[in-house]
Design a protein around this motif. Structure first.
Motif, PDB file in Angstrom:
ATOM      1  N   GLN A  63     -41.192   1.397 -41.778  1.00 18.96           N
ATOM      2  CA  GLN A  63     -39.967   1.696 -41.050  1.00 18.96           C
ATOM      3  C   GLN A  63     -38.754   1.717 -41.971  1.00 18.96           C
ATOM      4  O   GLN A  63     -37.809   2.476 -41.765  1.00 18.96           O
ATOM      5  CB  GLN A  63     -39.758   0.664 -39.936  1.00 18.96           C
ATOM      6  N   GLN A  64     -38.749   0.852 -42.986  1.00 19.08           N
ATOM      7  CA  GLN A  64     -37.591   0.710 -43.842  1.00 19.08           C
ATOM      8  C   GLN A  64     -37.574   1.706 -44.990  1.00 19.08           C
ATOM      9  O   GLN A  64     -36.518   2.063 -45.493  1.00 19.08           O
ATOM     10  CB  GLN A  64     -37.531  -0.724 -44.404  1.00 19.08           C
ATOM     11  N   ASN A  65     -38.746   2.155 -45.410  1.00 22.97           N
ATOM     12  CA  ASN A  65     -38.824   3.036 -46.571  1.00 22.97           C
ATOM     13  C   ASN A  65     -38.174   4.386 -46.319  1.00 22.97           C
ATOM     14  O   ASN A  65     -38.299   4.964 -45.245  1.00 22.97           O
ATOM     15  CB  ASN A  65     -40.288   3.271 -46.968  1.00 22.97           C
ATOM     16  N   GLU A  66     -37.499   4.890 -47.312  1.00 25.84           N
ATOM     17  CA  GLU A  66     -36.980   6.242 -47.234  1.00 25.84           C
ATOM     18  C   GLU A  66     -38.127   7.217 -47.457  1.00 25.84           C
ATOM     19  O   GLU A  66     -39.108   6.901 -48.118  1.00 25.84           O
ATOM     20  CB  GLU A  66     -35.908   6.450 -48.302  1.00 25.84           C
ATOM     21  N   PRO A  67     -38.018   8.422 -46.908  1.00 24.43           N
ATOM     22  CA  PRO A  67     -39.056   9.438 -47.152  1.00 24.43           C
ATOM     23  C   PRO A  67     -39.242   9.671 -48.644  1.00 24.43           C
ATOM     24  O   PRO A  67     -38.269   9.662 -49.414  1.00 24.43           O
ATOM     25  CB  PRO A  67     -38.489  10.680 -46.456  1.00 24.43           C
ATOM     26  N   SER A  68     -40.482   9.883 -49.064  1.00 23.42           N
ATOM     27  CA  SER A  68     -40.762  10.100 -50.476  1.00 23.42           C
ATOM     28  C   SER A  68     -41.977  11.008 -50.605  1.00 23.42           C
ATOM     29  O   SER A  68     -42.617  11.368 -49.624  1.00 23.42           O
ATOM     30  CB  SER A  68     -41.020   8.767 -51.186  1.00 23.42           C
ATOM     31  N   LEU A 111     -35.291  36.822 -32.507  1.00 23.89           N
ATOM     32  CA  LEU A 111     -36.538  36.210 -32.954  1.00 23.89           C
ATOM     33  C   LEU A 111     -36.339  34.711 -33.106  1.00 23.89           C
ATOM     34  O   LEU A 111     -35.244  34.244 -33.448  1.00 23.89           O
ATOM     35  CB  LEU A 111     -36.970  36.818 -34.292  1.00 23.89           C
ATOM     36  N   ALA A 112     -37.390  33.967 -32.857  1.00 28.13           N
ATOM     37  CA  ALA A 112     -37.324  32.513 -33.020  1.00 28.13           C
ATOM     38  C   ALA A 112     -37.607  32.129 -34.466  1.00 28.13           C
ATOM     39  O   ALA A 112     -38.272  32.858 -35.209  1.00 28.13           O
ATOM     40  CB  ALA A 112     -38.320  31.832 -32.093  1.00 28.13           C
ATOM     41  N   ILE A 113     -37.072  30.982 -34.863  1.00 28.38           N
ATOM     42  CA  ILE A 113     -37.354  30.410 -36.182  1.00 28.38           C
ATOM     43  C   ILE A 113     -38.192  29.153 -35.954  1.00 28.38           C
ATOM     44  O   ILE A 113     -37.767  28.242 -35.245  1.00 28.38           O
ATOM     45  CB  ILE A 113     -36.066  30.065 -36.939  1.00 28.38           C
ATOM     46  N   TYR A 114     -39.379  29.129 -36.547  1.00 27.56           N
ATOM     47  CA  TYR A 114     -40.305  28.016 -36.330  1.00 27.56           C
ATOM     48  C   TYR A 114     -40.623  27.301 -37.635  1.00 27.56           C
ATOM     49  O   TYR A 114     -40.695  27.919 -38.705  1.00 27.56           O
ATOM     50  CB  TYR A 114     -41.627  28.515 -35.740  1.00 27.56           C
ATOM     51  N   GLY A 115     -40.855  26.004 -37.516  1.00 28.76           N
ATOM     52  CA  GLY A 115     -41.501  25.236 -38.562  1.00 28.76           C
ATOM     53  C   GLY A 115     -42.929  24.995 -38.110  1.00 28.76           C
ATOM     54  O   GLY A 115     -43.160  24.362 -37.075  1.00 28.76           O
ATOM     55  N   MET A 116     -43.911  25.510 -38.853  1.00 23.09           N
ATOM     56  CA  MET A 116     -45.304  25.430 -38.429  1.00 23.09           C
ATOM     57  C   MET A 116     -46.107  24.532 -39.368  1.00 23.09           C
ATOM     58  O   MET A 116     -46.081  24.725 -40.587  1.00 23.09           O
ATOM     59  CB  MET A 116     -45.911  26.836 -38.377  1.00 23.09           C
ATOM     60  N   PRO A 143     -46.351  14.301 -44.474  1.00 20.36           N
ATOM     61  CA  PRO A 143     -45.551  13.892 -45.631  1.00 20.36           C
ATOM     62  C   PRO A 143     -44.245  13.267 -45.151  1.00 20.36           C
ATOM     63  O   PRO A 143     -43.672  13.702 -44.137  1.00 20.36           O
ATOM     64  CB  PRO A 143     -45.293  15.208 -46.365  1.00 20.36           C
ATOM     65  N   GLY A 144     -43.763  12.274 -45.879  1.00 28.56           N
ATOM     66  CA  GLY A 144     -42.577  11.557 -45.445  1.00 28.56           C
ATOM     67  C   GLY A 144     -41.361  12.438 -45.232  1.00 28.56           C
ATOM     68  O   GLY A 144     -40.536  12.165 -44.371  1.00 28.56           O
ATOM     69  N   GLY A 145     -41.256  13.513 -45.998  1.00 30.45           N
ATOM     70  CA  GLY A 145     -40.071  14.346 -45.903  1.00 30.45           C
ATOM     71  C   GLY A 145     -40.131  15.420 -44.835  1.00 30.45           C
ATOM     72  O   GLY A 145     -39.128  16.103 -44.596  1.00 30.45           O
ATOM     73  N   LEU A 146     -41.287  15.588 -44.168  1.00 29.70           N
ATOM     74  CA  LEU A 146     -41.438  16.710 -43.240  1.00 29.70           C
ATOM     75  C   LEU A 146     -40.479  16.625 -42.059  1.00 29.70           C
ATOM     76  O   LEU A 146     -39.741  17.573 -41.766  1.00 29.70           O
ATOM     77  CB  LEU A 146     -42.883  16.780 -42.742  1.00 29.70           C
ATOM     78  N   ARG A 147     -40.489  15.514 -41.361  1.00 22.62           N
ATOM     79  CA  ARG A 147     -39.647  15.399 -40.168  1.00 22.62           C
ATOM     80  C   ARG A 147     -38.157  15.513 -40.494  1.00 22.62           C
ATOM     81  O   ARG A 147     -37.438  16.284 -39.839  1.00 22.62           O
ATOM     82  CB  ARG A 147     -39.947  14.098 -39.413  1.00 22.62           C
TER      83      ARG A 147
END
Length: 293
Positions: free
Chosen positions: A84-89, A263-268, A276-280
């Motif tokens: 919970q405390q860790n930053e994304p890496s 058109l829609a823009i999606y993250g797939m 991966p920590g940085g995805l969200r």
């Protein structure tokens, strides 16, 4: 069953002295508490608690296991707190088309890396379909109304298009007044679509589909815009890409009463788990940026 949860239930039983009290404290049913206790005894390979009508008492094995489960629960809590405390890496591999890279992702890169310096962002820029698994891509950012089947598609925003041509082309060929007039013009289009139809919506006429044709096509909207600026014909390109050319009057917008289909823009991506920590945070920042007017 989850062994850490079973250990927590066992500890609660020992603390409160009864299965019913543990059930009330944990907010789970009495039979479920019994099942977790059975799981712990199967895991330990020994009876842990003597049950009588009046009280529960720990067996010698139960006393030994209680000490171990307390350490297990403490370790689980430390791991949860660290997560919970860790930053994304780590590495985040993103695939996108050229337009998406330059107009959508490029502008947020500096902000994203400043917020999450422990993430290493790798951008794979291409206009061709990719396989997320074989090409080790964590997320593909695409402009489409048909997200790739088998992926989790998070809608991030929308892309508006503009119909445009150069003043020189219009002086030579005339200005279309309605979508049907496009049949008499050289329309510059994307080459990877089998049928060429441009779609519009109008407050008065509703949805309109027009078949078009032309002597030039490309897989990249930048090239289509360049051709329109050069006077080759009429192009339908993303508004975000045409903004500068419109401001400079290199091209002018056409058919003001008819809006090109959005058109829609999606993250797939492939999984909601083990991301991966940085995805969200990457998708969150994209969505926030795209929501701005």
């Amino acid at each position: 069953m989850d062994r850490v949860t079973a250990a927590r239930v066992f500890n609660r039983i020992c603390e409160l002295g009864s299965l019913s009290a543990a059930s009330r404290a944990l907010g789970i049913s009495r039979p479920m508490v019994s099942r977790y206790l059975e799981q712990m005894e199967q895991w330990a390979g020994a009876r842990l608690i003597h049950r009588t009508s009046r009280r529960l008492t720990l067996t010698p094995a139960g006393e030994e296991i209680l000490l171990k489960t307390r350490h297990l629960i403490q370790l689980a809590q430390e791991i949860e707190q660290r997560n919970q405390q860790n930053e994304p890496s780590g590495v985040l591999r993103v695939a996108c088309a050229h337009l998406t890279a330059s107009c959508i992702i490029g502008p947020i890169v500096a902000d994203f890396l400043a917020r999450y310096p422990a993430v290493r962002l790798e951008l794979d820029v291409n206009n061709h379909p990719i396989n997320l698994v074989s090409e080790r891509i964590d997320v593909a950012v695409r402009i489409t109304n048909n997200p790739e089947p088998g992926t989790i598609a998070r809608r991030l925003g929308e892309c508006r298009s503009v119909l445009c041509a150069s003043p020189d082309y219009l002086a030579r060929h005339g200005i279309p007044q309605k979508p049907a007039d496009l049949a008499n013009h050289n329309c510059l289009h994307y080459s990877r679509f089998a049928g060429q139809n441009w779609h519009f919506s109008s407050a008065q006429e509703g949805d309109i589909s027009v078949e078009i044709s032309g002597n030039f096509s490309a897989t990249i909207s930048t090239v289509l815009l360049d051709a329109a600026v050069a006077g080759c014909g009429i192009a339908m390109v993303p508004e975000m890409e045409a903004r500068e050319a419109l401001a400079q009057r290199s091209v002018v917008s056409l058919l003001a009463d008819y809006e090109p289909a959005r058109l829609a823009i999606y993250g797939m991506y492939l999984s909601r788990e083990y991301q991966p920590g940085g995805l969200r945070p990457f998708l969150d920042l994209l969505e926030k940026t795209l929501s701005k007017p």
